[in-house]
Design a protein around this motif. Structure first.
Motif, PDB file in Angstrom:
ATOM      1  N   VAL A  31       5.928   9.020   0.888  1.00 60.18           N
ATOM      2  CA  VAL A  31       4.837   9.318   1.811  1.00 60.18           C
ATOM      3  C   VAL A  31       5.328  10.149   2.981  1.00 60.18           C
ATOM      4  O   VAL A  31       6.470  10.028   3.430  1.00 60.18           O
ATOM      5  CB  VAL A  31       4.183   8.017   2.339  1.00 60.18           C
ATOM      6  N   LEU A  86       1.518   4.449  -2.879  1.00 56.24           N
ATOM      7  CA  LEU A  86       1.410   5.881  -2.600  1.00 56.24           C
ATOM      8  C   LEU A  86       2.652   6.642  -3.048  1.00 56.24           C
ATOM      9  O   LEU A  86       2.618   7.858  -3.224  1.00 56.24           O
ATOM     10  CB  LEU A  86       1.190   6.105  -1.101  1.00 56.24           C
ATOM     11  N   GLN A  90      -5.229   1.872   9.296  1.00 60.90           N
ATOM     12  CA  GLN A  90      -6.276   1.404   8.402  1.00 60.90           C
ATOM     13  C   GLN A  90      -6.101  -0.069   8.059  1.00 60.90           C
ATOM     14  O   GLN A  90      -7.081  -0.810   7.920  1.00 60.90           O
ATOM     15  CB  GLN A  90      -6.287   2.237   7.121  1.00 60.90           C
ATOM     16  N   ARG A 150       0.826  -1.211   0.000  1.00 63.81           N
ATOM     17  CA  ARG A 150       0.000   0.000   0.000  1.00 63.81           C
ATOM     18  C   ARG A 150       0.861   1.262   0.000  1.00 63.81           C
ATOM     19  O   ARG A 150       0.568   2.221  -0.725  1.00 63.81           O
ATOM     20  CB  ARG A 150      -0.926   0.019   1.222  1.00 63.81           C
ATOM     21  N   LEU A 151       1.902   1.272   0.802  1.00 65.66           N
ATOM     22  CA  LEU A 151       2.765   2.445   0.870  1.00 65.66           C
ATOM     23  C   LEU A 151       3.538   2.633  -0.424  1.00 65.66           C
ATOM     24  O   LEU A 151       3.771   3.767  -0.861  1.00 65.66           O
ATOM     25  CB  LEU A 151       3.714   2.331   2.060  1.00 65.66           C
ATOM     26  N   ARG A 162       2.472  11.272   8.388  1.00 69.43           N
ATOM     27  CA  ARG A 162       1.046  11.089   8.688  1.00 69.43           C
ATOM     28  C   ARG A 162       0.425  10.000   7.819  1.00 69.43           C
ATOM     29  O   ARG A 162      -0.418   9.224   8.293  1.00 69.43           O
ATOM     30  CB  ARG A 162       0.317  12.418   8.497  1.00 69.43           C
ATOM     31  N   GLU A 163       0.823   9.919   6.562  1.00 66.91           N
ATOM     32  CA  GLU A 163       0.283   8.883   5.682  1.00 66.91           C
ATOM     33  C   GLU A 163       0.749   7.500   6.110  1.00 66.91           C
ATOM     34  O   GLU A 163      -0.002   6.525   6.004  1.00 66.91           O
ATOM     35  CB  GLU A 163       0.709   9.156   4.235  1.00 66.91           C
ATOM     36  N   VAL A 164       1.986   7.395   6.590  1.00 68.03           N
ATOM     37  CA  VAL A 164       2.492   6.109   7.072  1.00 68.03           C
ATOM     38  C   VAL A 164       1.663   5.631   8.261  1.00 68.03           C
ATOM     39  O   VAL A 164       1.208   4.474   8.307  1.00 68.03           O
ATOM     40  CB  VAL A 164       3.984   6.210   7.471  1.00 68.03           C
ATOM     41  N   GLN A 172       9.524   2.664   6.879  1.00 70.77           N
ATOM     42  CA  GLN A 172       8.985   3.770   6.096  1.00 70.77           C
ATOM     43  C   GLN A 172       8.866   5.039   6.928  1.00 70.77           C
ATOM     44  O   GLN A 172       9.061   6.153   6.427  1.00 70.77           O
ATOM     45  CB  GLN A 172       7.618   3.387   5.524  1.00 70.77           C
ATOM     46  N   SER A 177      -1.387   6.671   9.259  1.00 76.34           N
ATOM     47  CA  SER A 177      -2.792   6.450   8.894  1.00 76.34           C
ATOM     48  C   SER A 177      -2.976   5.139   8.137  1.00 76.34           C
ATOM     49  O   SER A 177      -3.934   4.390   8.386  1.00 76.34           O
ATOM     50  CB  SER A 177      -3.315   7.619   8.043  1.00 76.34           C
ATOM     51  N   SER A 178      -2.065   4.848   7.208  1.00 75.68           N
ATOM     52  CA  SER A 178      -2.159   3.605   6.435  1.00 75.68           C
ATOM     53  C   SER A 178      -1.989   2.384   7.329  1.00 75.68           C
ATOM     54  O   SER A 178      -2.634   1.349   7.114  1.00 75.68           O
ATOM     55  CB  SER A 178      -1.093   3.587   5.329  1.00 75.68           C
TER      56      SER A 178
END
Length: 207
Positions: free
Chosen positions: A84, A81, A95, A77-78, A87-89, A125, A91-92
């Motif tokens: 990243v 993206l 999730q 998933r990362l 915050r995206e790391v 990451q 949040s993913s």
């Protein structure tokens, strides 16, 4: 010829291993609190019980293999993206667990080393994202971004265990993980970005 045969054997092993782990996930989803035995997994995967043991290992290795599967999916998933932000790391990662709550909760509860569940990913990451933030000038140049990422990772593991124990819901799981990140970023902020990185904390509700 031998190289071809060896390659095919490895492919067949990999395929059986995938089938075994998917069978385990199916059993957990069908009966979230039922005991998971090698025999039940083997029957669902249509392999011999010895195959489960040989390709995965004893009981605790099953949970470890499921954890590895979660991290493989997170890395996928990362990667989709691209580069990243921290915050995206985070949040993913949250999730990922929320998307498959039955399996992830059992895996964390049953695996003796579940505290290590985030060590491979997203920690790798997150370290890179923190280092990128420092390079961009968002964080102070003297900050050890590896240590900062480790602190955030430890807090996320704590939030994960609270969620697994049903002490917090999905929303609070995410909120607490992001709070840990925001506190770390604000503490390490470079002067020009201090107000920007403090803003989420000033507007946040109590979690």
């Amino acid at each position: 010829m031998r190289l071809v045969e060896g390659g095919l054997r490895e492919q067949h092993k990999a395929q059986r291993r995938i089938r075994i782990l998917e069978a385990t996930r199916e059993l957990l989803r069908d009966s979230p609190e039922s005991a998971i035995s090698t025999e039940r997994i083997a029957e669902r995967a249509q392999v011999a019980p010895a195959t489960v043991y040989n390709l995965i290992g004893p009981r605790d290795k099953i949970w470890e293999a499921l954890a590895d599967g979660f991290m493989d999916e997170l890395e996928r998933r990362l990667a989709e993206l691209g580069a990243v932000a921290p915050r995206e790391v985070v949040s993913s990662t949250v999730q990922l667990f929320v998307d498959d709550p039955v399996v992830s909760r059992r895996m964390v509860r049953e695996w003796e080393q579940s505290g290590l569940v985030l060590d491979r990913s997203p920690l790798t990451q997150l370290r890179q994202a923190m280092a990128d933030a420092r390079t961009q000038g968002l964080l102070r140049a003297d900050i050890d971004t590896d240590a900062l990422a480790s602190v955030v990772g430890t807090s996320c593991v704590g939030a994960l265990h609270q969620w697994v124990a049903a002490l917090i819901d999905d929303e609070r799981f995410l909120a607490r993980a992001l709070l840990a990140l925001d506190v770390a970023l604000a503490a390490a902020a470079a002067d020009p970005y201090r107000d920007q990185l403090l803003a989420p904390l000033r507007t946040r509700d109590t979690v």
